[in-house]
Each structure stands twice: as C-alpha cells, then as structure tokens.
Design a protein around this motif. Sequence first.
Motif, PDB file in Angstrom:
ATOM      1  N   ILE A 171       0.767  -1.311  -0.073  1.00  0.00           N
ATOM      2  CA  ILE A 171       0.179   0.097   0.056  1.00  0.00           C
ATOM      3  C   ILE A 171       0.949   1.151   0.101  1.00  0.00           C
ATOM      4  CG2 ILE A 171      -1.592   1.332   1.277  1.00  0.00           C
ATOM      5  CD1 ILE A 171      -3.044  -1.316   2.274  1.00  0.00           C
ATOM      6  N   SER A 172       2.084   1.411   0.959  1.00  0.00           N
ATOM      7  CA  SER A 172       2.867   2.424   1.072  1.00  0.00           C
ATOM      8  C   SER A 172       3.585   2.739  -0.420  1.00  0.00           C
ATOM      9  CB  SER A 172       3.694   2.469   2.176  1.00  0.00           C
ATOM     10  OG  SER A 172       4.379   1.175   2.000  1.00  0.00           O
ATOM     11  N   LEU A 173       4.149   1.594  -0.897  1.00  0.00           N
ATOM     12  CA  LEU A 173       4.723   1.544  -1.936  1.00  0.00           C
ATOM     13  C   LEU A 173       3.941   2.065  -3.347  1.00  0.00           C
ATOM     14  CD1 LEU A 173       6.836  -1.810  -2.078  1.00  0.00           C
ATOM     15  CD2 LEU A 173       7.748   0.576  -1.608  1.00  0.00           C
ATOM     16  N   THR A 174       2.553   1.546  -3.411  1.00  0.00           N
ATOM     17  CA  THR A 174       1.685   2.202  -4.495  1.00  0.00           C
ATOM     18  C   THR A 174       1.535   3.385  -4.289  1.00  0.00           C
ATOM     19  OG1 THR A 174       0.527  -0.071  -4.477  1.00  0.00           O
ATOM     20  CG2 THR A 174      -0.511   1.901  -5.437  1.00  0.00           C
ATOM     21  N   LYS A 179       2.621   9.214  -6.323  1.00  0.00           N
ATOM     22  CA  LYS A 179       3.329  10.605  -6.111  1.00  0.00           C
ATOM     23  C   LYS A 179       4.403  10.782  -7.271  1.00  0.00           C
ATOM     24  CE  LYS A 179       2.151  10.782  -1.138  1.00  0.00           C
ATOM     25  NZ  LYS A 179       2.796  10.888   0.188  1.00  0.00           N
ATOM     26  N   GLN A 180       5.001   9.952  -7.532  1.00  0.00           N
ATOM     27  CA  GLN A 180       6.218   9.932  -8.377  1.00  0.00           C
ATOM     28  C   GLN A 180       5.716   9.998  -9.953  1.00  0.00           C
ATOM     29  OE1 GLN A 180       8.843   6.749  -7.454  1.00  0.00           O
ATOM     30  NE2 GLN A 180       9.517   7.757  -5.346  1.00  0.00           N
ATOM     31  N   HIS A 181       4.579   9.402 -10.168  1.00  0.00           N
ATOM     32  CA  HIS A 181       4.154   9.092 -11.582  1.00  0.00           C
ATOM     33  C   HIS A 181       2.853   9.590 -11.536  1.00  0.00           C
ATOM     34  CE1 HIS A 181       8.020   6.861 -12.365  1.00  0.00           C
ATOM     35  NE2 HIS A 181       7.582   6.045 -11.487  1.00  0.00           N
ATOM     36  N   GLN A 182       2.450  10.612 -12.257  1.00  0.00           N
ATOM     37  CA  GLN A 182       1.376  11.182 -12.552  1.00  0.00           C
ATOM     38  C   GLN A 182       0.202  10.410 -12.955  1.00  0.00           C
ATOM     39  OE1 GLN A 182       0.788  14.645 -14.720  1.00  0.00           O
ATOM     40  NE2 GLN A 182       2.693  14.133 -16.124  1.00  0.00           N
ATOM     41  N   TYR A 183       0.627   9.305 -13.920  1.00  0.00           N
ATOM     42  CA  TYR A 183      -0.334   8.355 -14.803  1.00  0.00           C
ATOM     43  C   TYR A 183      -0.378   6.961 -14.008  1.00  0.00           C
ATOM     44  CZ  TYR A 183       0.213  11.966 -18.250  1.00  0.00           C
ATOM     45  OH  TYR A 183      -0.014  13.258 -18.771  1.00  0.00           O
ATOM     46  N   MET A 184       0.098   7.073 -12.982  1.00  0.00           N
ATOM     47  CA  MET A 184       0.185   5.657 -12.048  1.00  0.00           C
ATOM     48  C   MET A 184      -1.334   4.946 -11.930  1.00  0.00           C
ATOM     49  SD  MET A 184       1.467   3.013 -10.281  1.00  0.00           S
ATOM     50  CE  MET A 184       1.133   1.881  -9.155  1.00  0.00           C
ATOM     51  N   TRP A 185      -2.476   5.748 -11.420  1.00  0.00           N
ATOM     52  CA  TRP A 185      -3.657   5.315 -11.377  1.00  0.00           C
ATOM     53  C   TRP A 185      -4.206   5.074 -12.697  1.00  0.00           C
ATOM     54  CZ3 TRP A 185      -3.960   3.744  -6.686  1.00  0.00           C
ATOM     55  CH2 TRP A 185      -3.288   4.260  -5.590  1.00  0.00           C
ATOM     56  N   ILE A 186      -4.056   5.899 -13.557  1.00  0.00           N
ATOM     57  CA  ILE A 186      -4.767   5.731 -14.811  1.00  0.00           C
ATOM     58  C   ILE A 186      -4.209   4.410 -15.477  1.00  0.00           C
ATOM     59  CG2 ILE A 186      -4.814   6.489 -17.337  1.00  0.00           C
ATOM     60  CD1 ILE A 186      -4.760   9.502 -16.104  1.00  0.00           C
TER      61      ILE A 186
END
Length: 263
Positions: A171-174, A179-186
């Motif tokens: 969870i913390s790594l995700t 935060k580091q990659h703006q398209y992570m959730w997409i």
Amino acid sequence: MCHMSACAILSYISIVFLKLVPLQHLKSRSQFLKVATLSVVFCASVVGGNISLRYLPVSFNQAVGATTPFFTALFAYLMTLKREAWVTYGALVPVVAGVVIASGGEPGFHWFGFIMCISATAARAFKSVLQGILLSSEGEKLNSMNLMLYMSPIAVVALLPVTLVMEPDVISLTLTLAKQHQYMWILLLVNSVMAYSANLLNFLVTKHTSALTLQVLGNAKGAVAVVISILIFQNPVTVMGIGGYSITVLGVVAYGETKRRFR
C-alpha cells in the motif's frame, strides 16, 4: 488482486445496471463450492506463475506453459470422461516434446522455478476444465459474466491475505509510486480493465469451443511472448531452445488443423 477487483465491479455493473445478460443465481451449495474452487485454483495458478518468474526467464516460462493442453486433456478425461480424436492427442505430442527439448537447452534452468511453473500450468489446466463444466453443464449452467461475477469476489478475498503476507509494504509503495508518476492510477485502471476483458474472452472461448482449444490458443500467444521477451530482456537462448520453441509452435498449428478436420 486489482485485476479480480475490477472483474467483480465491472461484472456487477454489466449485469445489474447495463443488463447485458440476465442475473443468474447459484442454485446449490455444490455449485457454490465449484465456483469457490475455481477461484482458489485460479489464484494458485497466477501466484505460482509469478513466483516462477523470479527464477526463470519469461521466454522459458512461456515455453513450459505450452504443456497446458496436455494437462487439460488429462483433467478433461478424468473429470468429464470427454475424449478428443486420437489424431488430436497425437498433435499434442510435439507441443509437449518441444518444451522438453527447450528445457534441456535452457541456460537459466532452475529446479524450484520449474516446479512452480509446472504446478501453475497444471492448476491453469484444471481451472479451464472446471470452468468448462460450470459454463456448459445443463444442471449448473452459468453464462460468462455471471460466472465472473461470483468468482471474482472470492478470488479477492483469497488474494488479500496472500498479498499482505507476500507484499507487506504494497500500500505504501503504491502510494509512493502514485506521487512519483502522475499517470500511475490511470495505468493501473487501464491494466485492470484489460484483465476483465481478457478473462471475459477466455470464458467465451471455453463456452463456444473447448478448454483444450483455449489452452492451445494460449500457446500461440505464448510463442509471440517468447520472441518479444528475448528481444526485450536479452536473455541467452541456445539452438536447442529455439528448436524446442519451434516444435511447440508446429504442434499448435497441427492441433488447429486436426480440430478443423475432426470436429
């Protein structure tokens, strides 16, 4: 776990709100246990396959997976007494033989990784046959979306404790990655939706053809994955390994031809 969560949510939306197919209810405890078994076996096959990737190159992992039709034919006979034409069984010989040859020529061979990969392959075959029973059996027939609707939440529940044990900081790594990659959730969302689409198509192929056909089609995909993984990861291969992969691909072609002629 993200994949199966997406499958549960999208199946529910498709059935309850979009009404793409009628909602079906589980009719018995026996049927529920079969669905639960399917979910657990599916999880085991995926986790086992992922563990094997820590020890084996992707190309060899895909080659070992080509033995799935052999296990599928075995489980199909043991569980349903379903027989294919003898010529069809003959076409599976080069599929398996190619992997045996490739194993002998694999520089990165690892016994534990190989055992995990074979176990995952057998679990995947067992899942395909059980899936075929749930989709086609007259007394317990479920359409593809309804089977996914019931299977996915059970898989999520089974995978949650495994995830927390094997990946305690997930969870913390995700959140850090987000935060580091703006398209992570997409990207994660698109990836999970693709998983839903792939599972739905797998169910449909099983229903309209057979579990064995699904696995051999998977081998064709595996052959492509072997080539791409070698190009990307640059893992060493030998002439014997390439020969084994080639024999496996020829077995896939032979299987398709025998199914067409002896349908």
